[in-house]
Design an enzyme around this catalytic site. Structure first.
Site, PDB file in Angstrom:
ATOM      1  N   GLU A   1      -8.534  16.125 -54.941  1.00 16.79           N
ATOM      2  CA  GLU A   1      -8.191  15.706 -56.298  1.00 16.79           C
ATOM      3  C   GLU A   1      -7.827  16.835 -57.242  1.00 16.79           C
ATOM      4  OE1 GLU A   1     -11.061  13.061 -58.092  1.00 16.79           O
ATOM      5  OE2 GLU A   1     -11.821  12.436 -56.143  1.00 16.79           O
TER       6      GLU A   1
ATOM      7  N   ASP B   1     -15.490   1.423 -53.145  1.00 18.28           N
ATOM      8  CA  ASP B   1     -15.967   2.718 -52.658  1.00 18.28           C
ATOM      9  C   ASP B   1     -17.163   3.133 -53.507  1.00 18.28           C
ATOM     10  OD1 ASP B   1     -14.645   4.954 -54.719  1.00 18.28           O
ATOM     11  OD2 ASP B   1     -13.312   3.240 -54.391  1.00 18.28           O
TER      12      ASP B   1
END
Length: 246
Positions: A143, A51
């Protein structure tokens, strides 16, 4: 007496068989060092990916595709698109186009702020990310709690998910860390595909639910990319990865 000996023998043989089974399971998923990639990668997984975002600067995707180490290759890439309601990754359009041209299965994520308007964040992603058939479904990167309660975080995430499901008619993927998921999300999102971050674990991420993608290391190296890059494995076959796509 003979019956007792038979039962004891059966218990011993069962224990040996169970031990052998567990040993084989451990042998099938170990950490093996890949010198070119610069990290240890868990075995037992067929499909590997990375990623990326603007932090990797300009990527030579042709070199990414060509790279091999002990037969392993990069099969998919997940690319950052947006963040919040105003920020678009300056390298997204380039990475999105070039990864497709080089036949890498691609996905796109947006960084979700739980303390900002969830519907507007989802809509901003949609406006700036043109997903087509063969791409992974939209990915929500969640997150940080920003001091919000688990109930408030779940409420915001559900509102965001609603917009995405309405647009794509498919469940989005949730990306988060193993600890964050278990602390703030829990069972209410267990039917959504999970991309979980849990670094340098030997066999699998320690999380009490099924998962689709595991981000297992953040210090990998790939030809065509300057600096470190996150490494991932897909929990299934190539055909299963295709089936997950739009």
């Amino acid at each position: 007496m003979a019956k007792k000996r038979y039962i004891l023998h059966l218990i011993i043989m069962t224990s040996i068989a169970l031990g052998l089974f567990l040993w084989r399971m451990n042998q099938s998923k170990q950490l093996i060092t890949y010198p070119s990639f610069g990290i240890k990668i868990p075995t037992g997984y067929e499909i590997h990916g990375i990623d990326v975002s603007r932090y990797q600067k300009e990527i030579d995707w042709e070199q990414v595709v060509k790279m091999r180490d002990k037969g392993q290759k990069i099969s998919f890439a997940i690319i950052k698109s947006t963040e919040g309601i105003t920020l678009k990754d300056p390298k997204f359009d380039y990475n999105w186009k070039k990864s497709k041209e080089n036949n890498i299965i691609r996905g796109s994520y947006f960084y979700f702020h739980v303390n900002r308007d969830p519907e507007r964040q989802a809509q901003f992603f949609i406006e700036n990310t043109k997903l087509i058939a063969g791409d992974l479904p939209p990915i929500i990167d969640i997150e940080k709690s920003h001091g919000m309660s688990a109930d408030k975080i779940k409420e915001a995430l559900k509102k965001c998910i609603y917009i995405l499901e309405k647009k794509y008619n498919q469940k989005p993927i949730i990306y988060t860390g193993a600890n964050f998921y278990e602390t703030f999300l829990g069972n209410e999102f267990s039917n959504y595909p999970l991309w979980v971050a849990h670094y340098e674990q030997p066999y699998a991420p320690r999380i009490n639910r099924n998962w689709s993608i595991w981000q297992h290391n953040e210090k990998g190296r790939v030809n065509g990319i300057r600096g470190h890059v996150d490494f991932n494995v897909f929990n299934g076959s190539h055909s299963a990865l295709i089936a997950l796509c739009l």
